[in-house]
Design a protein around this motif. Structure first.
Motif, PDB file in Angstrom:
ATOM      1  N   ASP A   1       0.815  -1.217   0.000  1.00  0.00           N
ATOM      2  CA  ASP A   1       0.000   0.000   0.000  1.00  0.00           C
ATOM      3  C   ASP A   1       0.847   1.264   0.000  1.00  0.00           C
ATOM      4  O   ASP A   1       0.456   2.276  -0.597  1.00  0.00           O
ATOM      5  CB  ASP A   1      -0.939   0.001   1.214  1.00  0.00           C
ATOM      6  CG  ASP A   1      -1.855   1.216   1.226  1.00  0.00           C
ATOM      7  OD1 ASP A   1      -2.499   1.477   0.202  1.00  0.00           O
ATOM      8  OD2 ASP A   1      -1.904   1.908   2.261  1.00  0.00           O
ATOM      9  N   HIS A   2       2.034   1.233   0.627  1.00  0.00           N
ATOM     10  CA  HIS A   2       2.833   2.463   0.682  1.00  0.00           C
ATOM     11  C   HIS A   2       3.348   2.861  -0.702  1.00  0.00           C
ATOM     12  O   HIS A   2       3.776   4.007  -0.892  1.00  0.00           O
ATOM     13  CB  HIS A   2       3.996   2.318   1.682  1.00  0.00           C
ATOM     14  CG  HIS A   2       5.071   1.363   1.266  1.00  0.00           C
ATOM     15  ND1 HIS A   2       5.095   0.051   1.670  1.00  0.00           N
ATOM     16  CD2 HIS A   2       6.168   1.533   0.489  1.00  0.00           C
ATOM     17  CE1 HIS A   2       6.164  -0.544   1.177  1.00  0.00           C
ATOM     18  NE2 HIS A   2       6.822   0.329   0.436  1.00  0.00           N
ATOM     19  N   LEU A   3       3.290   1.948  -1.684  1.00  0.00           N
ATOM     20  CA  LEU A   3       3.599   2.293  -3.074  1.00  0.00           C
ATOM     21  C   LEU A   3       2.321   2.480  -3.890  1.00  0.00           C
ATOM     22  O   LEU A   3       2.179   3.463  -4.627  1.00  0.00           O
ATOM     23  CB  LEU A   3       4.458   1.204  -3.723  1.00  0.00           C
ATOM     24  CG  LEU A   3       5.844   0.941  -3.129  1.00  0.00           C
ATOM     25  CD1 LEU A   3       6.553  -0.158  -3.917  1.00  0.00           C
ATOM     26  CD2 LEU A   3       6.697   2.209  -3.115  1.00  0.00           C
ATOM     27  N   VAL A   4       1.390   1.555  -3.762  1.00  0.00           N
ATOM     28  CA  VAL A   4       0.186   1.573  -4.593  1.00  0.00           C
ATOM     29  C   VAL A   4      -0.660   2.817  -4.340  1.00  0.00           C
ATOM     30  O   VAL A   4      -1.315   3.334  -5.249  1.00  0.00           O
ATOM     31  CB  VAL A   4      -0.643   0.286  -4.375  1.00  0.00           C
ATOM     32  CG1 VAL A   4      -1.956   0.340  -5.153  1.00  0.00           C
ATOM     33  CG2 VAL A   4       0.154  -0.936  -4.803  1.00  0.00           C
ATOM     34  N   ARG A   5      -0.631   3.350  -3.131  1.00  0.00           N
ATOM     35  CA  ARG A   5      -1.444   4.540  -2.845  1.00  0.00           C
ATOM     36  C   ARG A   5      -1.049   5.712  -3.741  1.00  0.00           C
ATOM     37  O   ARG A   5      -1.898   6.540  -4.109  1.00  0.00           O
ATOM     38  CB  ARG A   5      -1.311   4.938  -1.375  1.00  0.00           C
ATOM     39  CG  ARG A   5       0.060   5.451  -0.968  1.00  0.00           C
ATOM     40  CD  ARG A   5       0.113   5.874   0.494  1.00  0.00           C
ATOM     41  NE  ARG A   5      -0.218   4.764   1.394  1.00  0.00           N
ATOM     42  CZ  ARG A   5      -0.145   4.845   2.728  1.00  0.00           C
ATOM     43  NH1 ARG A   5       0.223   5.994   3.302  1.00  0.00           N
ATOM     44  NH2 ARG A   5      -0.439   3.801   3.469  1.00  0.00           N
TER      45      ARG A   5
END
Length: 430
Positions: free
Chosen positions: A269-273
């Motif tokens: 999530d820390h990248l996909v967001r």
């Protein structure tokens, strides 16, 4: 109509030098001249029945809401099955709402990566040969592409080359990582070469990413198309790589539905967001019915995973036969094919045909580009010049290769074989 000349510059600086596109030119030529098209990478045969039936049901069934907007970051049915399916393959518990993003094909998934995670001054390592959109997308984001070549090792005399004969130089690769390196683009199986990267090569890349704190954009759209016992390894499954990798997939390549333009990104999530931020401020939403159909297709494949009834198993078996047929055709036509371990593309060395199209030493156009244009006009066979998959400084070193696609109907491959056989007879007088 009178055109008013503007005093201000119209074009944004980030577009400078990026206006040319190999596909526009050669697709137009294929449409202009009567020809057999083994150039552009799309099937000219129907998708499997269960995929078509899923789409028909989506658009003609009782659930009329499938004609309306769905969740912007991915239709619930699709992100749920993708999380289940790839969670097993990656060894991760995927959250469908935070670890999966549905996109307009893998193309948009790539664009999201570069726009969301690459900044001005960042370096991005690209392995050559590479799919041609990587370089312009890096530049549009303000990044600097750094190229590392796959090197051809010595091949036994009289033996056809394999895509596995093209390998990374560990020293050269390691030296390309600097304090400015933000990401590396990984494409396995590789387009245009068809190389399936080995575990040793993947572990080398992974170790360097961890050592230098570098992201990995892993383009895995040909993940199910491997041959001769080669197995696709997902780099995000290696130690230390899940937290720094975006894995990209494509329903177009997976289910032979390139026109549906359904792709996805998987990652922490820390990248996909950040990819979601680009997505919501560009396309925002993907076609609902196509997503529903892809979800149903994946459910079937999950139920049949690893079984003989699996479409993924059957497709690779079918394509290996077509690959071997094209190899024989190209050899008969005087070319030297490089046998691909994966994808549905095949590169071929045209050095022995150079007498047909003489060199022009002062020409700015790579030789393979001129050769393919001549071949389309005079032989009615379409391919793509491999120099298009290399950076400017390296194009001339690889302009004696062209790329064919064998994800075609048997009638198309037979028509191409007929052209090559006639070509051989014209050369030999037999």
């Amino acid at each position: 109509m009178t055109q008013t000349k503007m005093s201000k510059a119209v074009q944004a600086r980030r577009l400078e030098g990026l206006d040319k596109n190999i596909w526009v030119e050669f697709v137009q030529m294929a449409a202009t001249y009567p020809s057999v098209n083994l150039g552009q990478g799309f099937p000219d045969l129907p998708p499997p029945d269960f995929v078509k039936e899923a789409f028909v049901k989506a658009v003609s069934g009782e659930n009329f809401m499938l004609h309306q907007y769905t969740r912007a970051f991915g239709h619930p049915a699709l992100v749920t099955i993708l999380a289940r399916f790839y969670g097993k393959l990656l060894g991760q518990e995927l959250d469908p709402w935070t670890n999966v993003l549905v996109t307009i094909g893998a193309y948009q998934a790539l664009f999201n990566c570069f726009q969301a995670l690459v900044d001005e001054g960042d370096e991005v390592i690209i392995i050559e040969p590479y799919f041609d959109c990587y370089e312009p997308m890096v530049k549009m984001a303000g990044g600097t592409p750094v190229f590392v070549q796959l090197r051809l090792k010595a091949v036994e005399a009289g033996k056809l080359m394999s895509s596995g004969d093209w390998q990374l130089d560990p020293v050269e690769l390691a030296s390309s990582f600097t304090k400015r390196t933000k990401a590396i683009v990984m494409n396995s199986p590789n387009n245009p070469l068809g190389k399936v990267f080995s575990r040793k090569e993947m572990e080398l890349i992974a170790d360097l990413c961890v050592k230098h704190d570098v992201l990995c954009f892993s383009d895995e759209v040909y993940e199910w198309l491997t041959y001769d016992g080669n197995v696709h390894l997902r780099i995000a499954s290696l130690p230390g790589m899940w937290d720094r990798t975006i894995t990209i997939g494509s329903a177009g390549k997976t289910f032979s539905t390139t026109g549906w333009k359904v792709g996805w990104s998987l990652g922490p999530d820390h990248l996909v967001r950040h990819l979601r931020t680009v997505h919501q401020n560009s396309v925002y939403h993907c076609p609902t019915a196509a997503q529903e159909a892809v979800a149903q297709a994946f459910q079937r494949e999950l139920d049949n995973y690893g079984k003989p009834d699996s479409y993924f198993v059957q497709l690779s078996q079918e394509l290996q036969q077509k690959r071997d047929w094209l190899v024989q055709s190209l050899v008969a036509g005087g070319m030297k094919p490089i046998i691909p371990e994966g994808t549905y593309f095949m590169m071929a060395d045209i050095s022995e045909l150079k007498s047909e199209v003489p060199e022009l030493p002062d020409s700015d156009e790579p030789y393979d580009s001129r050769f393919v244009k001549w071949m389309i006009k005079n032989k009615g066979l379409v391919a793509i010049p491999v120099s298009a998959f290399y950076s400017t400084g390296h194009k001339r070193n690889f302009d004696h290769f062209i790329r064919f696609c064998f994800m075609k109907d048997e009638a198309t491959l037979k028509a191409a074989d007929d052209i090559l056989q006639r070509w051989r007879m014209e050369k030999t007088g037999q």
